[in-house]
Design a protein around this motif. Structure first.
Motif, short mmCIF file in Angstrom:
data_model
loop_
_atom_site.label_atom_id
_atom_site.label_comp_id
_atom_site.label_asym_id
_atom_site.label_seq_id
_atom_site.Cartn_x
_atom_site.Cartn_y
_atom_site.Cartn_z
N ARG A 11 0.83 -1.21 0.00
CA ARG A 11 0.00 0.00 0.00
C ARG A 11 0.87 1.26 0.00
NH1 ARG A 11 -1.69 3.04 4.17
NH2 ARG A 11 -0.94 1.49 5.67
N SER A 20 -1.20 13.51 -0.09
CA SER A 20 -0.26 12.39 -0.16
C SER A 20 0.97 12.64 0.70
CB SER A 20 0.16 12.15 -1.62
OG SER A 20 -0.94 11.77 -2.41
N ARG A 55 1.13 4.15 -2.94
CA ARG A 55 0.93 5.56 -2.61
C ARG A 55 2.13 6.39 -3.07
NH1 ARG A 55 0.10 6.30 3.49
NH2 ARG A 55 -1.90 5.29 2.99
#
Length: 216
Positions: A24, A176, A28
């Motif tokens: 993950r 982010s 990202r």
């Protein structure tokens, strides 16, 4: 035996959770890298060049505005020869180089588009630049019969498109980066809850008493 099975099961669950968490984070990071590139190589340069051209044009318009505030190219009274000469200077020095740079970004970095297809505003921009290059070539030959591009500039549509996409990507970039910072903080403090290493439990044989003497 049961203790060994439980230990192995917990170790597998811990490994799987760690793997999925790492996957993950990698996804990202890949998305953040893409957004950064879109901003630095495509939408950022387009935004800066568009704003520079727009503000410079506003300055020209104010300098040569008619009494009602409109610029010479949007008024019933046509520009004077002096105004046209000034326009050629501003256009060849600032306006045309800027829109050529915008066109070059679109052509060279089209892979960074958010959309799957080229937006109409960007296609119109490229055509507008080509039209102005023809006009500028005629100026170089001493032909001053035309002073604008043969193809209209998509001003409002282009500004709306570039500003919206730039703001959209900047917002995603900020989110982010915040998530990456939070993930980094958790990593520095230790594994995230539920991802602590599973201790390995070894079975210890029962203690024995002192050996009895052998009876003969």
């Amino acid at each position: 035996m049961a203790t060994v099975i439980v230990t192995v099961g917990l170790a597998f669950v811990g490994y799987l959770a760690t793997y999925l968490n790492g996957l993950r984070l990698a996804q990202r990071q890949a998305r953040l890298t893409r957004v950064n590139q879109q901003l630095s190589d495509f939408y950022g340069p387009l935004f800066a060049l568009m704003e520079a051209n727009s503000r410079t044009y506003d300055t020209f318009s104010e300098m040569y505005a008619r009494p009602d505030g409109r610029d010479p190219f949007r008024h019933d009274t046509p520009p004077t020869e002096h105004e046209l000469a000034e326009w050629r200077t501003w256009a060849t020095t600032v306006f045309i180089p800027n829109i050529q740079a915008m066109r070059d970004v679109v052509v060279a970095k089209a892979d960074l588009l958010i959309e799957e297809e080229m937006p109409e505003a960007l296609l119109q921009l490229c055509a507008h630049v080509s039209g102005y290059e023809i006009t500028a070539a005629r100026w170089a030959q001493g032909n001053h019969g035309e002073h604008l591009s043969l193809i209209s500039f998509p001003g409002r549509e282009l500004r709306t498109y570039i500003r919206d996409r730039f703001a959209q990507l900047k917002s995603e970039q900020t989110r982010s980066l915040c998530l990456s910072w939070q993930a980094g903080s958790h990593t520095a403090l230790g594994p995230a809850p539920g991802l602590w290493p599973v201790p390995i439990i070894e079975e210890t044989p029962p203690a024995r008493g002192p050996a009895r003497p052998t009876v003969h």
